[in-house]
Enzyme design. Structure first.
Site, short mmCIF file in Angstrom:
data_model
loop_
_atom_site.label_atom_id
_atom_site.label_comp_id
_atom_site.label_asym_id
_atom_site.label_seq_id
_atom_site.Cartn_x
_atom_site.Cartn_y
_atom_site.Cartn_z
N LYS A 160 0.83 -1.21 0.00
CA LYS A 160 0.00 0.00 0.00
C LYS A 160 0.86 1.26 0.00
O LYS A 160 0.49 2.26 -0.63
CB LYS A 160 -0.95 0.01 1.20
CG LYS A 160 -0.29 0.24 2.55
CD LYS A 160 -1.32 0.39 3.64
CE LYS A 160 -0.65 0.56 5.00
NZ LYS A 160 0.17 1.77 5.09
N THR A 161 1.98 1.23 0.71
CA THR A 161 2.85 2.41 0.72
C THR A 161 3.37 2.71 -0.69
O THR A 161 3.45 3.87 -1.10
CB THR A 161 4.04 2.18 1.68
OG1 THR A 161 3.54 1.95 3.00
CG2 THR A 161 4.97 3.39 1.69
N ASP A 220 -3.41 7.70 4.62
CA ASP A 220 -2.87 6.37 4.94
C ASP A 220 -3.53 5.84 6.21
O ASP A 220 -3.92 6.61 7.09
CB ASP A 220 -1.35 6.49 5.14
CG ASP A 220 -0.68 5.13 5.27
OD1 ASP A 220 -1.25 4.13 4.80
OD2 ASP A 220 0.42 5.08 5.83
N GLU A 221 -3.66 4.52 6.32
CA GLU A 221 -4.20 3.84 7.52
C GLU A 221 -5.57 4.42 7.91
O GLU A 221 -5.83 4.73 9.08
CB GLU A 221 -3.21 3.96 8.70
CG GLU A 221 -1.83 3.39 8.42
CD GLU A 221 -1.78 1.88 8.41
OE1 GLU A 221 -2.85 1.24 8.42
OE2 GLU A 221 -0.67 1.33 8.37
N GLN A 231 -7.60 -4.90 9.60
CA GLN A 231 -6.56 -4.54 10.56
C GLN A 231 -6.98 -3.35 11.42
O GLN A 231 -6.14 -2.63 11.95
CB GLN A 231 -5.25 -4.24 9.83
CG GLN A 231 -4.68 -5.44 9.09
CD GLN A 231 -3.30 -5.19 8.52
OE1 GLN A 231 -2.32 -5.04 9.26
NE2 GLN A 231 -3.21 -5.13 7.20
N ARG A 289 1.79 -11.31 10.25
CA ARG A 289 3.14 -10.79 10.52
C ARG A 289 4.21 -11.79 10.09
O ARG A 289 5.37 -11.45 9.94
CB ARG A 289 3.35 -10.51 12.02
CG ARG A 289 2.44 -9.48 12.69
CD ARG A 289 2.33 -8.19 11.96
NE ARG A 289 1.18 -8.22 11.05
CZ ARG A 289 1.01 -7.39 10.03
NH1 ARG A 289 1.91 -6.49 9.73
NH2 ARG A 289 -0.06 -7.48 9.26
#
Length: 649
Positions: free
Chosen positions: A33-34, A224-225, A255, A599
């Site tokens: 996504k970044t 973002d987020e 998330q 993770r």
């Protein structure tokens, strides 16, 4: 020109090159996504957008710096005028120009949490509220209540009744303090962290000219987020995007795990309702984990009721299946994890590529002990080491006095837990008891009373110490914590800390742990093993790459490791029993489980103690977490192994 065909996968490319208008990007874990956000900014600039008309909102300064640095390498344009940073950074920048409209000086100060507590304490004194008797919350707790109300838009009364019921009798006074605090901040021209968002929102809401100025300026807004935004942040974004409607929000509903901080899950799931013409994109190609790990994560999250359906797809080739490890008890759990870590290191896995995750900090207690015994270096990401926490040291100080009446440090620590006893009085008490032939007997003498100010709660102290002495003499260690809690320490925690319930869980775990020891001296000796090790230095990546990581799942979000152990995969531990009482609690707990599984890059272990402890007694009532049980493949593909075959025997 950027070669988007070469640099991006098809999913990312669709996001980067999307037409104007509201856009929701559901970015699965490890899906880049970044990269998509970075290239989107670069694409806008390539298409002629003025950097001064772009706003990139993030949740950390590190994320903002990283993204802007990447954009800078992609386009040959001065990015100095691009508005990038955290919500608070951007809000402060705007408020500096317009603070006068809200009754502040442009040179207003921003107070940190310690300054905020001191100002709240001043407000309490000015209102004549008698907080010294312990019936009114400490300034820090009042601040937590006010902050949660600010970030969620929920009334203070409702916050107290829901999360701070012990202070229900104080609601009227807490409301008075909150009002006084707001007035005093305005008088002093200071803002706390929450005020930056609240005042920014008020500025845009109450002053149409200001709103129009920034709604015109920000022609492209990227966030973002987005799943972590609260109700105030979402409202600010809607106001800024009202004119051009070029609002791109990127996040992962699976998330969303920060409701306790005020994050509003509805922001992301209801975005298409708010913007019916919004284009929805999904990033589902995962570059991090093996297909086996992603298959398990997909099977888990599908059980949530409210979500955007997606399926993570692996780029990597076939790997090792996740492993379910039933162990006899929590001690064998610690032994298994420590032993497997040593084996992994012998096989070539760097220590820094191994993590142990858990739902609550106290879940790591036995493992910390085992790692120290075996000399395995570790760092804590969920807080300070378990046995170095203030509430653990407070309670064990009572035990230390019982074991060693000449422990000056323990005496002073315990005495300062009581009202009206500070450093001077604590020293005076210590000098008295240490001069007596029998310090413990001296506590119950009339002479001892003369050393202590009136109304200092010393009667309660003597009763508690008497119970501790009696229990330690009979080696009834598991009952000691209970008598200390009931002797006033529970009230002390509720008054001083905003997370009293969580700290009480820590202490109950400490009580259960003590059942492994035959004597109080043996128990305290093992604690000394933990508390006398070298204090941790600030995090240094180069240094800490040679340590395994112990982390709560919350603290692990956004990180990755080659090998992940998830411990205490039992009902009541994950999902955490108290979290299930919250609205939407089960779904958020399942999202935590999903975050933990995603993770892992190569290997994933789930550990489940078969029996649990209650009041020091082992009982066979522990069952696997419902999130583990849901993975039993009743209707899965034929090639999937049955649930009971991914077990280490």
């Amino acid at each position: 020109m950027i070669d988007y065909e070469k640099e991006l996968n098809p999913e990312q490319r669709d996001v980067v090159q999307a037409a104007d208008g509201p856009i929701l990007v559901i970015a699965g874990a490890g899906s880049g996504k970044t990269r998509a956000l970075t290239y989107r900014v670069a694409h806008l600039i390539e298409q002629g957008a003025d950097p001064g008309h772009i706003l990139l909102a993030t949740f950390t300064n590190k994320a903002a710096r990283s993204m802007l640095s990447r954009v800078d390498t992609l386009v040959d344009v001065d990015l100095g005028r691009l508005w990038g940073g955290t919500f608070h950074h951007v809000g402060n920048r705007i408020l500096r120009r317009h603070a006068g409209l809200l009754g502040y000086e442009r040179s207003y100060s921003i107070v940190d949490s310690e300054d905020s507590r001191q100002l709240l304490n001043t407000c309490i004194r000015e209102l004549g509220i008698h907080a010294a008797d312990g019936t009114f919350p400490k300034p820090g707790v009042v601040g937590d209540i006010i902050s949660l109300s600010s970030n969620t838009g929920v009334a203070i009364e409702t916050i107290i009744e829901g999360r701070y019921r012990g202070f229900s009798r104080c609601i009227t006074d807490i409301l008075k303090v909150a009002l006084r605090y707001r007035i005093r901040k305005k008088e002093l021209s200071v803002m706390d962290f929450d005020d930056i968002l609240l005042n920014w929102c008020a500025l845009l809401t109450d002053f149409p000219d200001v709103r129009d100025e920034y709604a015109h300026q920000f022609r492209h807004i990227l966030v973002d987020e987005y799943q972590d935004t609260n109700i105030i942040q979402a409202q600010i974004l809607d106001l800024l995007a009202a004119r051009h409607r070029n609002l791109m929000v990127v996040g992962d509903d699976s998330q969303s795990i920060y409701s306790f901080r005020g994050a509003n899950f509805a922001n992301i799931v209801k975005f298409p309702e708010k913007y019916p013409d919004a284009k929805v994109f999904k990033l589902e190609t995962n570059y991090r984990s093996t297909p086996e790990i992603l298959h398990l994560a997909n099977m888990s999250i599908v059980n949530n009721r409210q979500q955007f359906e997606k399926e993570l797809k692996a780029v990597r080739r076939k790997g090792v299946r996740p492993v379910f490890v039933p162990v006899r008890n929590v001690l064998q759990q610690a032994d298994f994890v420590a032993q497997r870590i040593i084996e992994l290191v012998d096989e070539g896995t760097p220590l820094g590529e191994i993590a142990v995750l858990y739902r609550a900090h106290y879940h790591s207690m036995e493992l910390q002990m085992e790692l120290v015994r075996r000399g395995v270096p570790f760092e804590i990401r969920s807080g300070i080491r378990f046995f170095e926490q203030a509430h653990i040291k407070d309670v064990t100080a009572f035990m230390r006095i019982a074991a060693n009446p000449l422990d000056e440090i323990a005496w002073k620590r315990v005495m300062k837990l009581y009202q009206k006893i500070g450093e001077v009085t604590a020293r005076k008490i210590w000098e008295f008891v240490s001069s007596q032939e029998d310090p413990l007997a001296a506590v119950f003498s009339d002479e001892f009373i003369k050393q202590v100010p009136k109304a200092a709660g010393i009667g309660r102290f003597r009763a508690t110490l008497g119970d501790v002495l009696e229990l330690s003499a009979s080696n009834s260690l598991t009952e000691i914590v209970g008598v200390i809690l009931n002797g006033g320490y529970r009230d002390y925690m509720e008054e001083k800390y905003g997370d009293g319930a969580s700290r009480e869980e820590d202490l109950k775990q400490l009580s259960q742990f003590s059942s492994e020891f035959e004597t109080l001296e043996g128990f305290l000796s093992d604690l000394a093993l933990m508390t006398n090790i070298t204090e941790e230095e600030p995090y240094q990546p180069e240094e800490n790459k040679h340590k395994i990581v112990l982390s709560s799942i919350h603290q692990a979000k956004g990180l990755e490791w080659s090998v992940v152990f998830m411990i205490w995969c039992s009902e009541g531990m994950i999902p955490l029993a108290r979290a299930l009482k919250e609205p939407g609690g089960e779904d958020e707990e399942r999202r935590l489980f999903y975050v933990a599984t995603t993770r892992a890059k190569d290997q994933l272990y789930f550990c489940h103690p078969l029996v649990s402890r209650s009041r020091g007694v082992w009982s066979g009532d522990a069952v696997p977490s419902r999130f583990i049980a849901e993975l039993a493949p009743s209707d899965r593909e034929p090639e999937d192994l049955p649930f009971d075959q991914w077990v280490i025997r």
